[in-house]
Design a protein around this motif. Structure first.
Motif, PDB file in Angstrom:
ATOM      1  N   PRO A  18      23.996  26.798  37.350  1.00 45.46           N
ATOM      2  CA  PRO A  18      25.069  27.791  37.276  1.00 45.46           C
ATOM      3  C   PRO A  18      26.287  27.428  38.113  1.00 45.46           C
ATOM      4  O   PRO A  18      26.276  26.496  38.906  1.00 45.46           O
ATOM      5  N   LEU A  19      27.325  28.213  37.918  1.00 47.47           N
ATOM      6  CA  LEU A  19      28.554  28.080  38.683  1.00 47.47           C
ATOM      7  C   LEU A  19      28.281  28.169  40.171  1.00 47.47           C
ATOM      8  O   LEU A  19      27.222  28.618  40.590  1.00 47.47           O
ATOM      9  N   LYS A  20      29.282  27.789  40.939  1.00 51.72           N
ATOM     10  CA  LYS A  20      29.171  27.998  42.371  1.00 51.72           C
ATOM     11  C   LYS A  20      29.001  29.481  42.640  1.00 51.72           C
ATOM     12  O   LYS A  20      29.581  30.316  41.952  1.00 51.72           O
ATOM     13  N   LYS A  21      28.202  29.799  43.628  1.00 49.16           N
ATOM     14  CA  LYS A  21      28.004  31.177  44.066  1.00 49.16           C
ATOM     15  C   LYS A  21      29.046  31.484  45.130  1.00 49.16           C
ATOM     16  O   LYS A  21      29.478  30.598  45.870  1.00 49.16           O
ATOM     17  N   THR A  22      29.438  32.732  45.226  1.00 52.91           N
ATOM     18  CA  THR A  22      30.388  33.185  46.230  1.00 52.91           C
ATOM     19  C   THR A  22      29.797  34.376  46.957  1.00 52.91           C
ATOM     20  O   THR A  22      29.288  35.305  46.324  1.00 52.91           O
ATOM     21  N   VAL A  23      29.857  34.358  48.278  1.00 51.34           N
ATOM     22  CA  VAL A  23      29.445  35.502  49.094  1.00 51.34           C
ATOM     23  C   VAL A  23      30.686  36.007  49.818  1.00 51.34           C
ATOM     24  O   VAL A  23      31.398  35.232  50.462  1.00 51.34           O
ATOM     25  N   THR A  24      30.949  37.298  49.693  1.00 50.60           N
ATOM     26  CA  THR A  24      32.069  37.940  50.376  1.00 50.60           C
ATOM     27  C   THR A  24      31.517  39.074  51.235  1.00 50.60           C
ATOM     28  O   THR A  24      30.758  39.909  50.741  1.00 50.60           O
ATOM     29  N   ILE A  25      31.905  39.083  52.507  1.00 53.08           N
ATOM     30  CA  ILE A  25      31.449  40.111  53.453  1.00 53.08           C
ATOM     31  C   ILE A  25      32.682  40.789  54.024  1.00 53.08           C
ATOM     32  O   ILE A  25      33.582  40.125  54.535  1.00 53.08           O
ATOM     33  N   THR A  26      32.721  42.126  53.949  1.00 50.52           N
ATOM     34  CA  THR A  26      33.867  42.900  54.422  1.00 50.52           C
ATOM     35  C   THR A  26      33.436  43.836  55.547  1.00 50.52           C
ATOM     36  O   THR A  26      32.416  44.526  55.441  1.00 50.52           O
ATOM     37  N   ASN A  27      34.226  43.857  56.611  1.00 47.29           N
ATOM     38  CA  ASN A  27      33.977  44.735  57.758  1.00 47.29           C
ATOM     39  C   ASN A  27      34.459  46.137  57.419  1.00 47.29           C
ATOM     40  O   ASN A  27      35.652  46.377  57.309  1.00 47.29           O
ATOM     41  N   THR A  28      33.517  47.073  57.251  1.00 45.16           N
ATOM     42  CA  THR A  28      33.877  48.470  57.007  1.00 45.16           C
ATOM     43  C   THR A  28      33.259  49.381  58.065  1.00 45.16           C
ATOM     44  O   THR A  28      32.929  50.530  57.781  1.00 45.16           O
ATOM     45  N   LEU A  29      33.101  48.876  59.272  1.00 44.71           N
ATOM     46  CA  LEU A  29      32.557  49.697  60.356  1.00 44.71           C
ATOM     47  C   LEU A  29      33.495  50.881  60.590  1.00 44.71           C
ATOM     48  O   LEU A  29      34.696  50.697  60.809  1.00 44.71           O
ATOM     49  N   GLU A  30      32.937  52.092  60.542  1.00 43.38           N
ATOM     50  CA  GLU A  30      33.751  53.297  60.677  1.00 43.38           C
ATOM     51  C   GLU A  30      34.515  53.349  61.995  1.00 43.38           C
ATOM     52  O   GLU A  30      35.574  53.940  62.096  1.00 43.38           O
ATOM     53  N   SER A  31      33.970  52.705  63.018  1.00 41.52           N
ATOM     54  CA  SER A  31      34.618  52.706  64.333  1.00 41.52           C
ATOM     55  C   SER A  31      35.833  51.776  64.367  1.00 41.52           C
ATOM     56  O   SER A  31      36.559  51.750  65.345  1.00 41.52           O
ATOM     57  N   LYS A  32      36.013  51.012  63.287  1.00 44.45           N
ATOM     58  CA  LYS A  32      37.092  50.016  63.167  1.00 44.45           C
ATOM     59  C   LYS A  32      36.977  48.924  64.231  1.00 44.45           C
ATOM     60  O   LYS A  32      37.954  48.297  64.607  1.00 44.45           O
ATOM     61  N   ALA A  33      35.752  48.705  64.704  1.00 46.30           N
ATOM     62  CA  ALA A  33      35.496  47.655  65.692  1.00 46.30           C
ATOM     63  C   ALA A  33      35.615  46.288  65.030  1.00 46.30           C
ATOM     64  O   ALA A  33      35.348  46.120  63.835  1.00 46.30           O
TER      65      ALA A  33
END
Length: 147
Positions: free
Chosen positions: A33-48
């Protein structure tokens, strides 16, 4: 002897077919298969600020610092034997929910995940994965070290 030569030729053809230039690999399936992509987003409510460190057995992607709503992304090809595993550690300051500890979780595992674009948001209790059927981050789990 003929059988051995045939096996070697087949292995050689598989290796040649699965390698190639990166631009071509991102647009064609080929045998794998195609290259895999992992995306991680910071959604900590404290905005830390989030300290993120992702790695596999073979690759250390280094430490990244993500502000609130910032993302980190990496691409890779799965192992020919489907043994690819990436995991990340997550850390943010003490005094905010879940902070002051090093948490970790798997973000890609060939045996458990079938996504090409694996998207996550970070919450104080764990990661939430994007569900392509509901278009929501509703596949949530707890940190692996918090059971």
């Amino acid at each position: 002897m003929r059988r051995t030569i045939l096996i070697i030729n087949v292995i050689f053809l598989v290796v040649i077919a699965t390698t190639g230039d990166v631009a071509k690999a991102e647009h064609e399936d080929g045998i794998f298969p195609l290259k895999k992509t992992v995306t991680i987003t910071n959604t900590l409510e404290s905005k830390a600020q989030l300290k993120l460190h992702c790695r596999s057995k073979d690759d250390d992607l280094g430490v990244r610092h993500l502000g609130y709503n910032q993302s980190s992304r990496f691409k890779f090809r799965t192992d020919i034997f489907f043994r690819t595993l990436f995991y990340c550690s997550f850390e943010w300051r003490a005094g905010v929910p879940g902070g002051g500890k090093v948490h970790w979780d798997e973000v890609y595992n060939d045996w458990e995940m079938n996504c090409i674009a694996c998207k996550y948001i970070v919450k104080p209790f764990g990661l939430c994965k994007f569900n392509s059927q509901t278009h929501q981050y509703d596949k949530c789990g707890f940190w692996k070290n918090e059971h």
